[in-house]
Design a protein around this motif. Structure first.
Motif, mmCIF file in Angstrom:
data_model
loop_
_atom_site.group_PDB
_atom_site.id
_atom_site.type_symbol
_atom_site.label_atom_id
_atom_site.label_comp_id
_atom_site.label_asym_id
_atom_site.label_seq_id
_atom_site.Cartn_x
_atom_site.Cartn_y
_atom_site.Cartn_z
ATOM 1 N N ILE A 180 0.873 -1.161 0.000
ATOM 2 C CA ILE A 180 0.000 0.000 0.000
ATOM 3 C C ILE A 180 0.917 1.219 0.000
ATOM 4 C CG2 ILE A 180 -0.212 0.038 2.520
ATOM 5 C CD1 ILE A 180 -3.141 0.910 2.098
ATOM 6 N N GLU A 181 0.547 2.264 -0.705
ATOM 7 C CA GLU A 181 1.471 3.361 -0.966
ATOM 8 C C GLU A 181 1.831 4.173 0.274
ATOM 9 O OE1 GLU A 181 3.233 4.606 -3.866
ATOM 10 O OE2 GLU A 181 2.922 2.466 -4.095
ATOM 11 N N ARG A 182 1.098 3.997 1.354
ATOM 12 C CA ARG A 182 1.498 4.669 2.595
ATOM 13 C C ARG A 182 2.884 4.198 3.030
ATOM 14 N NH1 ARG A 182 -1.319 6.322 8.172
ATOM 15 N NH2 ARG A 182 0.442 5.925 9.552
ATOM 16 N N CYS A 183 3.240 2.952 2.703
ATOM 17 C CA CYS A 183 4.562 2.438 3.058
ATOM 18 C C CYS A 183 5.665 3.248 2.384
ATOM 19 C CB CYS A 183 4.668 0.963 2.679
ATOM 20 S SG CYS A 183 3.563 -0.124 3.596
ATOM 21 N N ARG A 184 5.393 3.785 1.202
ATOM 22 C CA ARG A 184 6.380 4.624 0.516
ATOM 23 C C ARG A 184 6.619 5.916 1.297
ATOM 24 N NH1 ARG A 184 7.957 4.130 -4.606
ATOM 25 N NH2 ARG A 184 6.113 2.858 -5.059
ATOM 26 N N ILE A 185 5.545 6.504 1.790
ATOM 27 C CA ILE A 185 5.674 7.728 2.587
ATOM 28 C C ILE A 185 6.379 7.417 3.905
ATOM 29 C CG2 ILE A 185 4.377 9.602 3.677
ATOM 30 C CD1 ILE A 185 2.185 9.112 1.598
ATOM 31 N N GLN A 186 6.057 6.277 4.512
ATOM 32 C CA GLN A 186 6.681 5.903 5.778
ATOM 33 C C GLN A 186 8.180 5.677 5.623
ATOM 34 O OE1 GLN A 186 2.956 3.757 8.145
ATOM 35 N NE2 GLN A 186 4.509 2.497 7.165
ATOM 36 N N ARG A 319 3.024 -1.392 9.972
ATOM 37 C CA ARG A 319 3.223 -2.381 8.936
ATOM 38 C C ARG A 319 1.948 -2.611 8.132
ATOM 39 N NH1 ARG A 319 4.069 -8.256 11.452
ATOM 40 N NH2 ARG A 319 4.294 -8.631 9.225
ATOM 41 N N ALA A 320 2.104 -3.117 6.930
ATOM 42 C CA ALA A 320 0.969 -3.486 6.082
ATOM 43 C C ALA A 320 0.572 -4.922 6.381
ATOM 44 C CB ALA A 320 1.328 -3.321 4.609
ATOM 45 N N ILE A 321 -0.718 -5.170 6.467
ATOM 46 C CA ILE A 321 -1.230 -6.512 6.713
ATOM 47 C C ILE A 321 -2.201 -6.883 5.601
ATOM 48 C CG2 ILE A 321 -0.924 -6.403 9.211
ATOM 49 C CD1 ILE A 321 -3.893 -5.707 9.438
ATOM 50 N N ARG A 322 -2.400 -8.166 5.460
ATOM 51 C CA ARG A 322 -3.300 -8.651 4.422
ATOM 52 C C ARG A 322 -4.679 -8.905 5.012
ATOM 53 N NH1 ARG A 322 -2.439 -14.092 0.764
ATOM 54 N NH2 ARG A 322 -4.257 -13.804 -0.583
ATOM 55 N N THR A 323 -5.714 -8.376 4.355
ATOM 56 C CA THR A 323 -7.091 -8.545 4.793
ATOM 57 C C THR A 323 -7.928 -9.016 3.612
ATOM 58 O OG1 THR A 323 -7.783 -6.280 4.238
ATOM 59 C CG2 THR A 323 -6.732 -6.621 6.399
ATOM 60 N N PRO A 324 -9.164 -9.473 3.871
ATOM 61 C CA PRO A 324 -10.030 -9.864 2.741
ATOM 62 C C PRO A 324 -10.276 -8.734 1.758
ATOM 63 C CG PRO A 324 -10.908 -10.696 4.816
ATOM 64 C CD PRO A 324 -9.764 -9.795 5.169
ATOM 65 N N ARG A 325 -10.146 -7.497 2.206
ATOM 66 C CA ARG A 325 -10.353 -6.331 1.319
ATOM 67 C C ARG A 325 -9.088 -5.924 0.584
ATOM 68 N NH1 ARG A 325 -12.460 -5.469 6.171
ATOM 69 N NH2 ARG A 325 -10.694 -4.162 6.781
ATOM 70 N N GLY A 326 -7.984 -6.643 0.848
ATOM 71 C CA GLY A 326 -6.701 -6.280 0.253
ATOM 72 C C GLY A 326 -5.739 -5.812 1.319
ATOM 73 N N PRO A 327 -4.569 -5.337 0.924
ATOM 74 C CA PRO A 327 -3.594 -4.870 1.922
ATOM 75 C C PRO A 327 -4.053 -3.600 2.602
ATOM 76 C CG PRO A 327 -2.839 -4.372 -0.295
ATOM 77 C CD PRO A 327 -4.071 -5.200 -0.456
#
Length: 625
Positions: A180-186, A319-327
């Protein structure tokens, strides 16, 4: 209160207070007597360790228990108490025979870890006469017997120019895929915070405790250069200093707005993440423009922008996690060290630095900036040690002083030193080559593991797999054995591939100058892509790549600078929730067969291009699409 000298009679409340004080004192005396008795009777009181030190001590203790079992000792703790110089040598040799240590420095560190474990388990230092003999034994006998390498990794130091190269490539050219692109900002925020504070990585990324919203104070203050203007000011409390976590008064860092370039502005990154988390307590702050609507009262010097009570214990970098709706970004789990370390290492390889980029290059760069012998700033040793979390100046002098000597040539000739050339020569960008990653990947395309142990395990695995094929009853019985063989085989392959990649990387830079000369003489001159924007990125990414590195004009007013900052913050907020920012050209050209499996990525495969959480790989991303 002085009860006994008071002229008034003792009341019931006073008697109750005296009784409570007596009970507390009695409990303290009992605890002290119990500890004294434990010492006198020989009971062990463990030396307290925290964080990574405790994990290391626990790991070495497990190794010692295994070693004691091999030595046919019934009680590992008693065996540890009886340890002498010969026993320490035997344990180190056992670790060499059963482990994967190949460097002399690793064995010396293992010896220090053994002594730390001894102190943790027995509550006292290991007093063995002849400690220098053990070190000499490691450096001479063990080195020759086990062919240990004496080479040590170069400890690079990043300065502002190196950080600019990393961030410029990160925003303008990097095709690294994040869950997810928030990781790029982080990732960008982590690099900036590490350089601006000089803190250890555990402050921002730690499984147990890390930087949270409660550690940040965001305020509006008056602009000194324009009385009617406002600026944002960020205060960061480091309550997680090594050895003093949540125990002493935290060291505080003052972080101010940076206009040129905006890519260096920490405040904008934090504000964008705060809007993405809906962290502001005021119901009137719902978009970036609302930050500057309200005025600072005349009888106050600042106006604090408070956080919600429900968000105060939330980590800032998560951190990014995996959910039924996507990351998605976890609401409570902080980013882990390995993920950020992999992201920074891949970014350094894309930029083309000679040595692999590690997290501590930013801390060493901040330490260099605070060195009174470098630059014009005069910072006392006491303030520098407190900022870096050092107990004394000896730590800084031993581990943070630059390995480059001063410009003795200019000093001897009595001429002023060319500081620009000296800064170029003593930092990371001198030998960088942006084509390094592509050339090394081409060289690694036909790589095959030829390790004897790997080939033997592969033969055993294939034979057992063929025998079990079509026999479900027998197969279920030996399934665990088959998986164990596969795990060992794949681990050896990953390790060998990693070593081959390192050697290919070193080989490229050993001849990079010659290769570049040959290319130019043959007429193969490619246009440099440094600083050029990849046109296939999303609209928000294009806005950020343009605004973050745009130099302000001399005619720009304070209002113009604020407008650009708000535009960047808005673009970051929109970018935070994007899940797929892979360029269209790269998406079309990437084949599913070229992708790495989740198991390969989690084991640290070299060709993995994902920089996000290990639970969500590019393989799964393409399958979902």
């Amino acid at each position: 209160m002085d009860y006994f000298n008071s002229e008034d009679s003792l009341t019931d409340d006073m008697l109750s207070d005296i009784e409570d004080d007596f009970q507390v004192s009695l409990r303290n005396d009992v605890d002290i007597c119990r500890k004294i008795r434990e010492v006198e009777t020989g009971d062990t009181i463990k030396h307290a360790l925290k964080g990574k030190s405790k994990k290391i001590a626990d790991y070495v203790w497990k190794q010692w228990c295994q070693y004691s079992k091999g030595m046919e000792k019934a009680d590992p703790l008693q065996h540890l108490k009886e340890m002498d110089k010969i026993e320490e040598r035997c344990f180190l040799r056992w670790r060499l025979e059963t482990g994967r240590m190949t460097k002399l420095s690793s064995v010396l560190v293992s010896s220090r870890h053994l002594r730390m474990m001894y102190k943790h388990q027995l509550g006292e230092r290991l007093h063995i006469p002849g400690i220098d003999d053990v070190k000499e034994f490691i450096r001479v006998e063990m080195k020759n017997l086990h062919d240990l390498e004496e080479s040590t990794d170069v400890k690079d130091v990043a300065n502002a120019d190196d950080m600019f190269l990393l961030l410029c490539h990160h925003w303008k050219q990097s095709e690294t895929i994040f869950p997810i692109e928030r990781c790029r900002i982080q990732l960008s925020l982590y690099i900036l915070l590490a350089c601006a504070t000089g803190s250890r990585p555990s402050l921002f990324i730690d499984r147990e405790d890390c930087l949270k919203y409660k550690d940040l104070i965001l305020s509006k203050v008056r602009d000194p250069n324009q009385p009617t203007g406002q600026k944002l000011l960020l205060m960061l409390d480091n309550r997680l200093q090594k050895g003093q976590k949540n125990e002493s008064e935290p060291i505080a860092y003052v972080l101010m707005e940076v206009d040129s370039p905006l890519a260096f502005d920490i405040v904008s990154h934090v504000v964008a993440l705060a809007f993405d988390d809906d962290a502001f307590d005021s119901k009137h702050i719902r978009k970036p423009e609302d930050l500057f609507v309200d005025e600072i009262p005349k009888d106050m010097d600042s106006l604090e922008l408070n956080w919600k009570d429900s968000i105060r214990d939330t980590p800032l970098i998560r951190r990014a996690i995996r959910t039924p709706r996507g990351p998605e970004i976890s609401r409570s789990q902080a980013e882990v060290y390995d993920t950020i370390n992999t992201q920074v290492r891949n970014l350094g390889q894309e930029v083309g630095f000679v040595n692999w980029t590690k997290l501590y290059i930013f801390r060493r760069g901040a330490g260099e900036a605070m060195d009174p012998r470098v630059g014009e700033r005069i910072i006392s040793d006491a303030r520098r040690n407190r900022a870096l979390g050092h107990g004394s100046s000896e730590v800084f002098n031993q581990f943070y002083t630059s390995r480059f000597a001063p410009d003795i040539q200019s000093a001897f000739l009595g001429r002023p030193s060319d500081q620009q050339l000296y800064q170029l020569a003593t930092h990371m960008r001198l030998r960088r080559n942006p084509r390094a990653k592509i050339e090394v990947q081409k060289k690694m395309e036909g790589w095959k593991c030829e390790d004897d142990e790997y080939l033997e395990l592969d033969i055993r695995y294939q034979n057992l797999r063929r025998k079990l094929l079509g026999r479900p009853i027998i197969g279920s019985k030996y399934k665990a054995k088959l998986e164990e063989l596969k795990r060992k085989r794949d681990a050896i392959k990953v390790r060998c591939k990693k070593q081959a990649h390192r050697e290919a990387w070193k080989s490229f830079f050993a001849h990079s100058g010659t290769l570049e000369i040959e290319r130019q003489r043959c007429g193969v001159v490619e246009k440099s892509s440094d600083g050029l924007l990849n046109s296939d990125f999303s609209k928000e990414r294009e806005i950020l790549a343009r605004c973050l590195f745009q130099q302000p004009l001399e005619t720009d007013t304070a209002g113009d600078r604020r407008k650009k900052r708000l535009e960047c913050i808005s673009a970051m907020i929109s970018l935070c929730r994007q899940r797929d920012n892979l360029p269209k050209v790269a998406r079309r050209s990437r084949r599913l067969s070229d992708l790495v499996s989740p198991k390969q990525y989690s084991s640290g495969g070299e060709n993995c291009c994902i920089a996000g959480d290990m639970d969500y790989t590019l393989y799964q991303l393409i399958l979902d699409i």
